[in-house]
Design a protein around this motif. Structure first.
Motif, PDB file in Angstrom:
ATOM      1  N   THR A   1      28.913  38.304 -19.288  1.00 46.43           N
ATOM      2  CA  THR A   1      29.872  39.399 -19.168  1.00 46.43           C
ATOM      3  C   THR A   1      29.215  40.613 -18.514  1.00 46.43           C
ATOM      4  OG1 THR A   1      29.338  40.386 -21.307  1.00 46.43           O
ATOM      5  CG2 THR A   1      30.966  38.607 -21.294  1.00 46.43           C
TER       6      THR A   1
ATOM      7  N   GLU B   1      28.711  43.267 -19.862  1.00 42.52           N
ATOM      8  CA  GLU B   1      27.866  43.897 -20.880  1.00 42.52           C
ATOM      9  C   GLU B   1      26.586  43.106 -21.146  1.00 42.52           C
ATOM     10  OE1 GLU B   1      31.161  43.159 -21.413  1.00 42.52           O
ATOM     11  OE2 GLU B   1      31.799  45.187 -20.809  1.00 42.52           O
TER      12      GLU B   1
ATOM     13  N   GLY C   1      27.849  42.252 -13.193  1.00 44.01           N
ATOM     14  CA  GLY C   1      26.899  43.235 -13.702  1.00 44.01           C
ATOM     15  C   GLY C   1      25.473  43.097 -13.243  1.00 44.01           C
TER      16      GLY C   1
ATOM     17  N   TRP D   1      23.136  41.043 -14.343  1.00 42.01           N
ATOM     18  CA  TRP D   1      22.191  40.688 -15.394  1.00 42.01           C
ATOM     19  C   TRP D   1      21.427  39.429 -15.004  1.00 42.01           C
ATOM     20  CZ3 TRP D   1      21.806  43.610 -19.947  1.00 42.01           C
ATOM     21  CH2 TRP D   1      22.786  44.594 -20.105  1.00 42.01           C
TER      22      TRP D   1
END
Length: 217
Positions: A62, A64, A99, A101
């Protein structure tokens, strides 16, 4: 064919997905740890989806930084970018499309996603079933493609036809958009990509595939 175990280079652990969809890393790999790359198409050209074969789930992250697996509809969170800074295809980072990540697997048991500084636990390798390291090399900037030896007729040119690791989809590069497009059966007049044609089929691996391209035959 085209399946592999995804192993952390620093941790020496293999990604594992439970039947409930939870993501772990384990010390020994078998049939239940096999993954395959599914190439992204259209605006997702150059990205890949990491498909876990035993559970038919896709690895996701996600915005996040939460990481896990999911079965069902495909979302942008399911797509990853393979970052090969060394240019060898032997070890690489997995950077999430959502994102940025980066996945990590640490020998101390930690597994997750991190953004910021780079560490050795962010590098992964693809291992074959025999324990050999597979080199991940892109075709026209796209990972997860295999040549078929066939061509697709387009306005005076012929585009190379690729398939994926499961021999399910067939793809060509749309030269106008510089995007990967998936070929689908069409019972009406041909679209921008034109009619299919035979081509030379000179790729010797075609005869070794489990499912030859019956759509073309």
């Amino acid at each position: 064919r085209g399946s592999f175990h995804l192993r952390g280079d620093q941790s020496r652990k293999y990604l594992h997905v439970t039947q409930g969809g939870d993501l772990f890393h384990v010390d020994v790999a078998g049939q239940e740890e096999l993954f395959a790359l599914v190439p992204g198409t259209g605006i997702g050209t150059g990205l890949v989806r990491l498909l876990h074969l035993a559970t038919d789930t896709s690895l996701f992250s996600t915005a996040e930084g939460l990481v896990g697996t999911f079965v069902g509809d495909i979302w942008p969170e399911h797509y990853w970018r393979i970052v090969d800074k060394e240019g060898t295809g032997e070890r690489f980072q997995l950077e999430s499309h959502a994102g940025g990540w980066r996945l990590f697997s640490n020998s101390d048991g930690r597994l997750g996603c991190f953004i910021g500084e780079e560490y050795e636990d962010q590098y992964f390798v693809c291992e074959g079933r025999a324990g050999d390291v597979k080199r991940l090399l892109p075709s026209r900037g796209c990972y997860g493609l295999q040549q078929t030896g066939f061509r697709w007729a387009t306005a005076g040119a012929q585009a190379e036809v690729y398939t994926d690791a499961l021999n399910v989809g067939h793809y060509v590069i749309d030269e106008d958009l510089q995007e990967l497009a998936e070929l689908r059966e069409q019972r009406t007049l041909p679209g921008r990509l034109g009619w299919p044609c035979w081509g030379a089929a000179q790729d010797v691996r075609l005869a070794d595939m489990d499912l030859p391209h019956l759509w073309a035959i």
